[in-house]
Design a protein around this motif. Structure first.
Motif, short mmCIF file in Angstrom:
data_model
loop_
_atom_site.label_atom_id
_atom_site.label_comp_id
_atom_site.label_asym_id
_atom_site.label_seq_id
_atom_site.Cartn_x
_atom_site.Cartn_y
_atom_site.Cartn_z
N ILE A 106 -31.47 -4.97 -31.84
CA ILE A 106 -30.45 -3.92 -31.71
C ILE A 106 -29.46 -4.00 -32.88
O ILE A 106 -28.98 -5.07 -33.22
N ALA A 107 -29.20 -2.84 -33.47
CA ALA A 107 -28.24 -2.74 -34.58
C ALA A 107 -26.95 -2.08 -34.10
O ALA A 107 -26.98 -1.21 -33.23
N GLU A 108 -25.86 -2.52 -34.65
CA GLU A 108 -24.56 -1.88 -34.43
C GLU A 108 -24.27 -1.07 -35.68
O GLU A 108 -24.19 -1.62 -36.78
N ILE A 109 -24.14 0.26 -35.54
CA ILE A 109 -23.98 1.14 -36.69
C ILE A 109 -22.62 1.83 -36.58
O ILE A 109 -22.42 2.68 -35.72
N GLU A 110 -21.71 1.46 -37.45
CA GLU A 110 -20.38 2.05 -37.41
C GLU A 110 -20.38 3.41 -38.09
O GLU A 110 -21.10 3.63 -39.07
N GLY A 111 -19.59 4.32 -37.56
CA GLY A 111 -19.37 5.61 -38.20
C GLY A 111 -20.45 6.64 -37.99
O GLY A 111 -20.38 7.72 -38.57
N ASN A 112 -21.47 6.36 -37.18
CA ASN A 112 -22.53 7.37 -36.97
C ASN A 112 -22.01 8.52 -36.13
O ASN A 112 -21.44 8.32 -35.06
N TYR A 113 -22.22 9.71 -36.60
CA TYR A 113 -21.95 10.96 -35.89
C TYR A 113 -20.50 11.16 -35.43
O TYR A 113 -20.25 11.45 -34.27
N PRO A 114 -19.54 11.07 -36.34
CA PRO A 114 -18.16 11.32 -35.93
C PRO A 114 -17.95 12.76 -35.44
O PRO A 114 -17.06 13.01 -34.63
N LYS A 116 -19.64 14.24 -33.35
CA LYS A 116 -19.91 14.25 -31.92
C LYS A 116 -18.83 13.49 -31.15
O LYS A 116 -18.91 13.35 -29.93
N GLY A 117 -17.83 12.96 -31.86
CA GLY A 117 -16.75 12.23 -31.21
C GLY A 117 -17.05 10.76 -31.01
O GLY A 117 -16.38 10.10 -30.24
N TYR A 118 -18.05 10.24 -31.68
CA TYR A 118 -18.43 8.83 -31.55
C TYR A 118 -17.86 8.03 -32.71
O TYR A 118 -17.69 8.53 -33.81
N SER A 119 -17.61 6.76 -32.45
CA SER A 119 -17.18 5.87 -33.54
C SER A 119 -18.37 5.16 -34.15
O SER A 119 -18.27 4.54 -35.20
N GLY A 120 -19.52 5.25 -33.49
CA GLY A 120 -20.72 4.61 -33.99
C GLY A 120 -21.86 4.72 -33.00
O GLY A 120 -21.81 5.53 -32.06
N GLU A 121 -22.85 3.88 -33.23
CA GLU A 121 -24.04 3.92 -32.40
C GLU A 121 -24.67 2.54 -32.36
O GLU A 121 -24.58 1.78 -33.31
N ARG A 122 -25.29 2.22 -31.25
CA ARG A 122 -26.13 1.03 -31.14
C ARG A 122 -27.55 1.57 -31.12
O ARG A 122 -27.83 2.56 -30.45
N ALA A 123 -28.46 0.93 -31.86
CA ALA A 123 -29.80 1.51 -31.99
C ALA A 123 -30.87 0.44 -32.08
O ALA A 123 -30.61 -0.70 -32.47
N ALA A 124 -32.08 0.84 -31.72
CA ALA A 124 -33.26 -0.03 -31.79
C ALA A 124 -34.45 0.83 -32.17
O ALA A 124 -34.49 2.03 -31.88
N TRP A 125 -35.46 0.21 -32.82
CA TRP A 125 -36.63 0.93 -33.29
C TRP A 125 -37.90 0.19 -32.93
O TRP A 125 -37.93 -1.04 -32.91
N PHE A 126 -38.96 0.96 -32.68
CA PHE A 126 -40.28 0.39 -32.41
C PHE A 126 -41.35 1.37 -32.89
O PHE A 126 -41.08 2.55 -33.10
N HIS A 127 -42.55 0.86 -33.04
CA HIS A 127 -43.69 1.70 -33.42
C HIS A 127 -44.51 2.05 -32.19
O HIS A 127 -44.70 1.21 -31.31
N ASP A 128 -45.01 3.28 -32.16
CA ASP A 128 -45.93 3.65 -31.09
C ASP A 128 -47.34 3.18 -31.46
O ASP A 128 -47.53 2.52 -32.49
N SER A 129 -48.31 3.50 -30.66
CA SER A 129 -49.68 3.06 -30.89
C SER A 129 -50.28 3.62 -32.16
O SER A 129 -51.27 3.10 -32.67
N GLU A 130 -49.67 4.68 -32.72
CA GLU A 130 -50.21 5.34 -33.91
C GLU A 130 -49.43 5.01 -35.18
O GLU A 130 -49.69 5.58 -36.23
N GLY A 131 -48.47 4.10 -35.07
CA GLY A 131 -47.69 3.70 -36.24
C GLY A 131 -46.45 4.53 -36.49
O GLY A 131 -45.75 4.31 -37.47
#
Length: 141
Positions: A106-114, A116-131
């Protein structure tokens, strides 16, 4: 009709298209791992709907490079979603580059989408079965 023609796409609905070299393998992954079932299908394609937005998997001879986020979900409780998907066998990406790092997937991303009224975002990434690289984000107020 807009006289300048600049607003046609702004009124349109956006729909993601993800390539699948093996459509049946992709169907199983999206069903068994992500808990999603197609709302429609045709030869060579599966249509899914999440939160009123459509995305499609389509049979393709080309492979996704999986080097950038191709589609993402916005969720209310990222840690719970990540934990559930881990139980289902999903491996989350670990990233450690200047200015961007994940801990436990999980990443903590400051300043994403101000806008939308957000100060940031927490995010995670994965690959599906097809890459395809898929993301999950939780807005931070």
């Amino acid at each position: 009709m807009d006289p300048d023609g600049r607003k046609f796409l702004g009124r349109g609905r956006v729909a993601t298209r993800l390539p699948a070299q093996d459509l049946e393998r992709a169907r199983r992954f999206y069903s068994e791992v992500l808990g999603l079932e197609p709302v429609d299908e045709r030869p060579g394609g599966l249509l899914y709907r999440c939160g009123g937005v459509d995305f499609a998997l389509y049979r393709s001879t080309g492979a996704s490079p999986g080097t950038f986020t191709q589609m993402g979900w916005e969720v209310e409780d990222l840690e719970s979603v990540v934990a559930d998907l881990r139980r289902r066998g999903v491996t989350f990406e670990e990233v450690d580059v200047p200015g961007f790092r994940t801990e436990g997937g999980i990443a903590e991303i400051e300043g994403n989408y101000p806008s939308k009224g957000y100060s940031g975002e927490r995010a995670a990434w994965f690959h599906d079965s097809e890459g395809n690289l898929l993301g999950i984000g939780e807005p931070v107020s």
